[in-house]
Structure formats: structure tokens, C-alpha cells
Scaffold this motif. Sequence first.
Motif, short mmCIF file in Angstrom:
data_model
loop_
_atom_site.label_atom_id
_atom_site.label_comp_id
_atom_site.label_asym_id
_atom_site.label_seq_id
_atom_site.Cartn_x
_atom_site.Cartn_y
_atom_site.Cartn_z
N LEU A 159 38.56 33.22 37.52
CA LEU A 159 38.84 33.92 36.27
C LEU A 159 37.88 35.09 36.09
N THR A 160 38.45 36.25 35.84
CA THR A 160 37.68 37.46 35.59
C THR A 160 38.25 38.17 34.36
N VAL A 161 37.37 38.54 33.45
CA VAL A 161 37.79 39.25 32.25
C VAL A 161 36.94 40.51 32.12
N THR A 162 37.60 41.65 32.04
CA THR A 162 36.90 42.93 31.92
C THR A 162 37.36 43.65 30.66
N PHE A 163 36.41 44.14 29.90
CA PHE A 163 36.72 44.93 28.71
C PHE A 163 36.40 46.40 28.99
N GLY A 164 37.29 47.30 28.55
CA GLY A 164 37.07 48.72 28.77
C GLY A 164 37.50 49.15 30.16
N GLU A 165 37.40 50.46 30.39
CA GLU A 165 37.84 51.01 31.67
C GLU A 165 36.82 52.01 32.20
N GLY A 166 36.90 52.25 33.50
CA GLY A 166 36.07 53.27 34.12
C GLY A 166 34.59 53.01 33.96
N MET A 167 33.85 54.03 33.61
CA MET A 167 32.40 53.93 33.45
C MET A 167 32.01 53.01 32.29
N LEU A 168 32.94 52.79 31.35
CA LEU A 168 32.64 51.96 30.18
C LEU A 168 33.06 50.50 30.40
N ALA A 169 33.58 50.18 31.57
CA ALA A 169 34.05 48.82 31.82
C ALA A 169 32.90 47.82 31.80
N PHE A 170 33.17 46.68 31.16
CA PHE A 170 32.17 45.61 31.09
C PHE A 170 32.83 44.30 31.52
N ARG A 171 32.30 43.68 32.55
CA ARG A 171 32.85 42.42 33.06
C ARG A 171 32.21 41.26 32.31
N ALA A 172 32.94 40.71 31.33
CA ALA A 172 32.42 39.64 30.49
C ALA A 172 32.44 38.29 31.20
N VAL A 173 33.43 38.08 32.07
CA VAL A 173 33.53 36.87 32.88
C VAL A 173 33.76 37.30 34.32
N ASP A 174 32.95 36.78 35.23
CA ASP A 174 32.93 37.30 36.60
C ASP A 174 33.20 36.18 37.61
N ASP A 175 34.48 36.01 37.96
CA ASP A 175 34.87 35.10 39.05
C ASP A 175 34.43 33.66 38.78
N VAL A 176 34.90 33.10 37.68
CA VAL A 176 34.54 31.75 37.26
C VAL A 176 35.64 30.76 37.68
N SER A 177 35.25 29.64 38.26
CA SER A 177 36.20 28.59 38.66
C SER A 177 35.65 27.23 38.24
N PHE A 178 36.54 26.38 37.70
CA PHE A 178 36.17 25.00 37.37
C PHE A 178 37.43 24.21 37.05
N SER A 179 37.31 22.90 37.03
CA SER A 179 38.43 22.04 36.65
C SER A 179 37.91 20.92 35.76
N VAL A 180 38.80 20.43 34.90
CA VAL A 180 38.47 19.37 33.96
C VAL A 180 39.50 18.27 34.12
N MET A 181 39.07 17.06 34.45
CA MET A 181 40.00 15.95 34.66
C MET A 181 40.46 15.39 33.32
N PRO A 182 41.67 14.81 33.28
CA PRO A 182 42.21 14.27 32.02
C PRO A 182 41.27 13.24 31.38
#
Length: 246
Positions: free
Chosen positions: A10-33
Motif C-alpha cells: 500500500l502506497t498513498v501519495t498526496f500532491g504531485e511533482g515537487m510537492l508530492a508527499f508519500r504518506a504511506v510507503d509500501d506497507v504490507s500486513f495481514s490480520v487473521m479473523p
Amino acid sequence: MTPAICVEHLTVTFGEGMLAFRAVDDVSFSVMPGTAFGLVGESGCGKSTVMGAIAGRLTDWQGKIAIDGEPISGRRTLPQRARVQMVFQDPYGSLHPRHTIERTLLEPLEIHGLDDRDRRIGKVLEQVGLPQRFRYRFPHQLSGGQRQRVAIARALILSPKVMLLDEPTSALDVSVQAEVLNLLKTLQEDQGLTYLLVSHDMAVIAHVCDQIAVMREGRFVELTDKQRLIAGAVENDYTRLLREGV
């Protein structure tokens, strides 16, 4: 067994170009029931952004998210929305001030076309430990802890499999926090719920969660479990710093 929640890259980026900010950077996990997974870290680390993507509040993200093995996208169907419900941080701001508690609990039932509404409302109030007379009260007539119980009831009334908890006790008095956390644990055990809990408070995370991810600057710096956290058997200096701040 299929994970209740599966997040891959999971990756979440806000803004574009020089103003882009990566708030979440390549996150992976799982949660069992039936288990509880905690995301802990300081404000701005990205934990609420992860939750927002899973909840559908954020629609522009990259990666894969699946609930009970079913991939989901930025747009959700009504059944997908019912399956994942959220409890927000502020019990004062999350309830409509001009709606009675009954009106608040009726709304999700109407949106999802569910019948037997009176019984459902009575049952969910009982589950969260509120008297039936509270149906006719307004939020300003309730304490903070009672309001958060209503917010939990609103999430429960659709019989979700997954509950997303965004700092569910941080706006409450210390004396009330333990009551709400114990209620959440009881509901999880009774109904087999899966929790994803976001908090900056390591004590809250340790009280509720089986597995814990420590976040910093959009990335996971450590994945651990409740027993190792309590014992102090952590590997990352940042995790140790958060733990010692309890």
C-alpha cells in the motif's frame, strides 16, 4: 485460513511533482479473523492514512487491499461497506447533535435496507451497555464515554466482520478509557470481530492488540506481538522509545 484484512504494498501519495508527499510507503500486513492488529506511532506517521484507505475514505492509493479474500478498490459496494465499519476518535464530533440516539442508529439500517429495526436497535444498545431509555436522548445529554458507546453501537448494528478503531479512547477521560477498551475486547470475544486499531498510545495498543506494527514516516519499522512488547523484547530503537513513554 483467509485473512480478514490483507494489505499488500500500500502506497498513498498526496500532491504531485515537487510537492508530492508519500504518506504511506509500501506497507504490507495481514490480520487473521477474530484478532486485533494495532498500528502505533506518532502523529503524522501514516497510520490513520492506512486506515482511511481500508475504510474507503481515501480512494487514490496504490497496492492491493482485500477483505475476507475479496479485493476492494476505492469505490465500495453497499455489502462491502457493511462488512467494514469504523469508530472515530471524537465522540463529540461523530454524532449529529440534533439527532436522537435512535435516529442515529436508524440511519445505517435505512441506508442498507435492513428491516426489524426496532429489535436491532434494542439489541445493539444492550450489547454496548446502554439502557433502552437512551434511545430518546440527544448527544449533549450523554457523557463522552456514553457517546462513544453509541458510536460503537452504530458500527455494530450492521453486523460487520471488521471494525476499524481510530484512536477510540484518546478523547475520553482516563477513568473512562479502560471501560471502553474492555467493552471492545468483550464485543470482539463475543462476536468474533476483527479489529484494526490505530493509536499513538502504546498502553492502549498492548491492552487490545495481538499483533502490532510500529510506524514511522510512512513505513513499518517493526512488527511485533503483545507478549514481546510487554516483555520489552523489541528490536527497533524507535519502538523502544515509544514503549518507554507509556
